[in-house]
Design a protein around this motif. Structure first.
Motif, PDB file in Angstrom:
ATOM      1  N   LEU A 253       0.385  -1.030   0.273  1.00  0.00           N
ATOM      2  CA  LEU A 253       0.276   0.325   0.034  1.00  0.00           C
ATOM      3  C   LEU A 253       1.065   1.439   0.183  1.00  0.00           C
ATOM      4  N   ARG A 254       0.409   1.935   0.061  1.00  0.00           N
ATOM      5  CA  ARG A 254       0.934   3.758  -0.551  1.00  0.00           C
ATOM      6  C   ARG A 254       1.628   4.210   1.019  1.00  0.00           C
ATOM      7  N   THR A 255       2.254   4.846   1.683  1.00  0.00           N
ATOM      8  CA  THR A 255       2.902   4.896   2.850  1.00  0.00           C
ATOM      9  C   THR A 255       2.151   5.177   3.406  1.00  0.00           C
ATOM     10  N   ASP A 256       1.192   6.000   3.555  1.00  0.00           N
ATOM     11  CA  ASP A 256       0.633   6.635   4.726  1.00  0.00           C
ATOM     12  C   ASP A 256      -0.702   5.829   4.436  1.00  0.00           C
ATOM     13  N   ALA A 257      -0.632   4.161   4.594  1.00  0.00           N
ATOM     14  CA  ALA A 257      -1.618   3.201   4.619  1.00  0.00           C
ATOM     15  C   ALA A 257      -1.762   2.178   4.812  1.00  0.00           C
ATOM     16  N   THR A 258      -2.524   1.030   5.978  1.00  0.00           N
ATOM     17  CA  THR A 258      -2.337   0.400   6.644  1.00  0.00           C
ATOM     18  C   THR A 258      -3.542  -0.709   5.822  1.00  0.00           C
ATOM     19  N   THR A 259      -4.039  -0.436   5.089  1.00  0.00           N
ATOM     20  CA  THR A 259      -5.502  -0.880   4.627  1.00  0.00           C
ATOM     21  C   THR A 259      -6.507  -0.684   3.467  1.00  0.00           C
ATOM     22  N   TRP A 260      -7.358  -1.742   3.581  1.00  0.00           N
ATOM     23  CA  TRP A 260      -8.009  -1.104   1.853  1.00  0.00           C
ATOM     24  C   TRP A 260      -9.235  -0.195   2.256  1.00  0.00           C
ATOM     25  N   THR A 261      -9.463   0.839   2.916  1.00  0.00           N
ATOM     26  CA  THR A 261     -10.899   1.541   3.447  1.00  0.00           C
ATOM     27  C   THR A 261     -10.215   2.844   2.312  1.00  0.00           C
ATOM     28  N   VAL A 262     -11.260   3.874   2.792  1.00  0.00           N
ATOM     29  CA  VAL A 262     -11.600   5.146   2.271  1.00  0.00           C
ATOM     30  C   VAL A 262     -10.620   5.823   2.203  1.00  0.00           C
ATOM     31  N   ASP A 263     -10.299   6.043   3.501  1.00  0.00           N
ATOM     32  CA  ASP A 263      -9.279   7.315   2.909  1.00  0.00           C
ATOM     33  C   ASP A 263      -7.204   5.772   3.925  1.00  0.00           C
ATOM     34  N   GLY A 264      -7.286   5.156   3.472  1.00  0.00           N
ATOM     35  CA  GLY A 264      -6.227   4.279   3.972  1.00  0.00           C
ATOM     36  C   GLY A 264      -5.942   3.515   5.571  1.00  0.00           C
ATOM     37  N   GLN A 265      -7.178   4.081   6.271  1.00  0.00           N
ATOM     38  CA  GLN A 265      -6.417   3.577   7.747  1.00  0.00           C
ATOM     39  C   GLN A 265      -8.030   2.514   8.598  1.00  0.00           C
ATOM     40  N   SER A 266      -7.284   1.713   9.227  1.00  0.00           N
ATOM     41  CA  SER A 266      -7.501   0.553  10.231  1.00  0.00           C
ATOM     42  C   SER A 266      -8.856   0.801  10.422  1.00  0.00           C
ATOM     43  N   LEU A 267      -9.723   0.457  10.560  1.00  0.00           N
ATOM     44  CA  LEU A 267     -10.524   0.615  11.476  1.00  0.00           C
ATOM     45  C   LEU A 267     -10.121   0.040  12.703  1.00  0.00           C
ATOM     46  N   GLY A 268      -8.950  -0.765  12.824  1.00  0.00           N
ATOM     47  CA  GLY A 268      -8.798  -0.924  14.463  1.00  0.00           C
ATOM     48  C   GLY A 268      -9.312  -2.619  15.025  1.00  0.00           C
ATOM     49  N   HIS A 269      -8.858  -2.868  15.599  1.00  0.00           N
ATOM     50  CA  HIS A 269      -9.698  -4.418  16.103  1.00  0.00           C
ATOM     51  C   HIS A 269      -8.897  -4.737  15.251  1.00  0.00           C
ATOM     52  N   GLU A 270      -7.354  -4.896  14.947  1.00  0.00           N
ATOM     53  CA  GLU A 270      -6.235  -5.623  13.964  1.00  0.00           C
ATOM     54  C   GLU A 270      -6.486  -7.469  14.547  1.00  0.00           C
ATOM     55  N   PHE A 271      -5.853  -8.513  13.445  1.00  0.00           N
ATOM     56  CA  PHE A 271      -5.929  -9.430  13.938  1.00  0.00           C
ATOM     57  C   PHE A 271      -4.449  -9.758  13.788  1.00  0.00           C
TER      58      PHE A 271
END
Ligand code: FES
Ligand SMILES: [Fe+2]
Length: 389
Positions: A253-271
């Motif tokens: 992913l691009r450097t400021d993103a960690t997941t596939w969301t509209v802003d690339g930000q994680s929802l939390g409660h990660e695996f």
């Protein structure tokens, strides 16, 4: 001969090394050919139906259609899922007409003349005044089907083949052990009919050459996709670019993103994933012809593909989340769902465009570009399944 047998996808560079033709165009709209594919593929392979927890209680059932076969899946009193052809042994009536429900009485009652069946499929009663020609009840059980539940996902096999379940997946399924797939819950479901042959959908899934044109937001999130490729070795100059740390070359992913969301930000409660699993940000698992998963650090997307006819298919997408995410009032799951729903919409429109164009009388076949090596593999799988050279 040697040249023809050579694998055009072999070697360090992933791309096709010679020009390949696509499948014949009529394979995408001819009803007789579609019937061949139903027999050779859909009635032989394991086909994904639903999440096991969508049939929650004893006596709950759901019904499905694969090609021309109607199927009922129920949960018996012991909690086991069972599948049968949704067909009465008397004169063949459909048994359960709803898409889902709860069975009353002994189990399944045929709506036509009232034959009844237990939850294990055994014939329980036959309403008839005659006795002399009474059918031996053992002869009249429902036609059973083999099902497998893999990590919360229910698959059925219409050929009742018990072997080969693991072969159905494109990847070693152990590699997804860190995702608690069986515990995830559906946060959103999207069902969509697409006016295209099911193979058009899978071919689109198997290449990213269309990504720069069709998926601007996805191509921004996954910079390598903006180059029309899926992996570093899809680039003919991959060796020269091997030391590049830019996501355009190394993937992810691009450097400021960690997941596939509209802003690339994680929802939390990660695996609880390894660094490598987190860093890539997306993982695919495919089970042809009916299912794929895309796994992220905070959610998983399950997509079911069903062929409705030669020129129509159904997609069912389920976004799966940890229970904690769905229970958390501060989390907006639509950040994840909306992003990938947009990608699905873009893909659907592209696939329907292909279906329209394929009918041109002179277009008996197209061509595959080097980046479409996985389309080539898919088409080889279709041909092998049909026993066609
Ligand atoms: S067809 Fe089912 S009872 Fe007659
Ligand atoms: Fe796409």
């Amino acid at each position: 001969m040697a040249l023809l047998d050579e694998d055009p996808t072999a070697g360090g560079f992933n791309g096709l090394k010679r020009l390949e033709r696509t499948l014949p165009s009529h394979w995408y709209f001819d009803a007789a050919h579609h019937a061949r594919e139903l027999e050779a593929i859909w009635y032989r392979q394991w086909v994904y139906l639903c999440r096991a927890d969508s049939i929650v209680h004893a006596r709950d059932y759901r019904t499905f259609t694969i090609g021309t076969n109607r199927i009922v899946v129920l949960r018996d009193e012991e909690g086991t899922l069972r599948a049968f052809h949704n067909t009465c042994r008397h004169r063949g009536s459909i048994l359960c007409k709803e898409t889902a429900g709860h069975l009353q009485g002994v189990g399944i009652t045929c709506p036509y003349h009232g034959w009844t069946y237990r939850l294990n499929g055994a014939l329980a009663s036959i309403p008839s005044h005659g006795r002399a020609h009474h059918l031996d009840k053992k002869e009249g059980a429902l036609y059973p089907l083999t099902i497998k539940v893999w990590r919360g996902f229910v698959y059925v096999n219409l050929a009742n083949a018990d072997a080969g379940f693991a072969d159905n997946f494109n990847a070693n399924t152990e590699q997804f052990a860190n995702w608690p797939l069986e515990d995830l819950q559906v946060g959103r479901r999207l069902t969509q009919r697409l006016a295209c042959n099911w193979k058009v959908f899978w071919e689109n899934y198997n290449e990213c050459l269309h990504c720069p044109n069709v998926h601007p937001a996805l191509s921004s999130l996954v910079p390598m996709y903006s180059r029309g490729i899926m992996e570093p070795r899809d680039d003919p100059a991959w060796e020269t670019h091997a030391s590049q740390t830019d996501a355009k070359f190394k993937g992810g992913l691009r450097t400021d993103a960690t997941t596939w969301t509209v802003d690339g930000q994680s929802l939390g409660h990660e695996f609880s994933l390894t660094k490598a699993e987190r860093d890539l940000g997306y993982h695919y698992m495919t089970s042809l012809p009916s299912h794929y998963l895309v796994l992220h650090i905070d959610h998983v997307r399950s997509t079911r593909v069903l062929a409705l006819s030669a020129e129509e298919m159904e997609l069912e997408i389920e976004w799966l989340f940890p229970k904690e995410t769905l229970a958390d009032p501060d989390i907006d799951i639509s950040k994840a769902c909306d992003f990938s729903a947009q990608v699905v919409t873009e893909d659907g429109a592209a696939c329907e465009g292909v279906q329209l164009g394929l009918h041109a009388a002179p277009h008996d076949r197209g061509y595959l570009m080097p980046e479409e090596y996985d389309v080539y593999r898919f088409q080889q799988w279709v041909k092998a399944s049909l026993g066609a050279a």
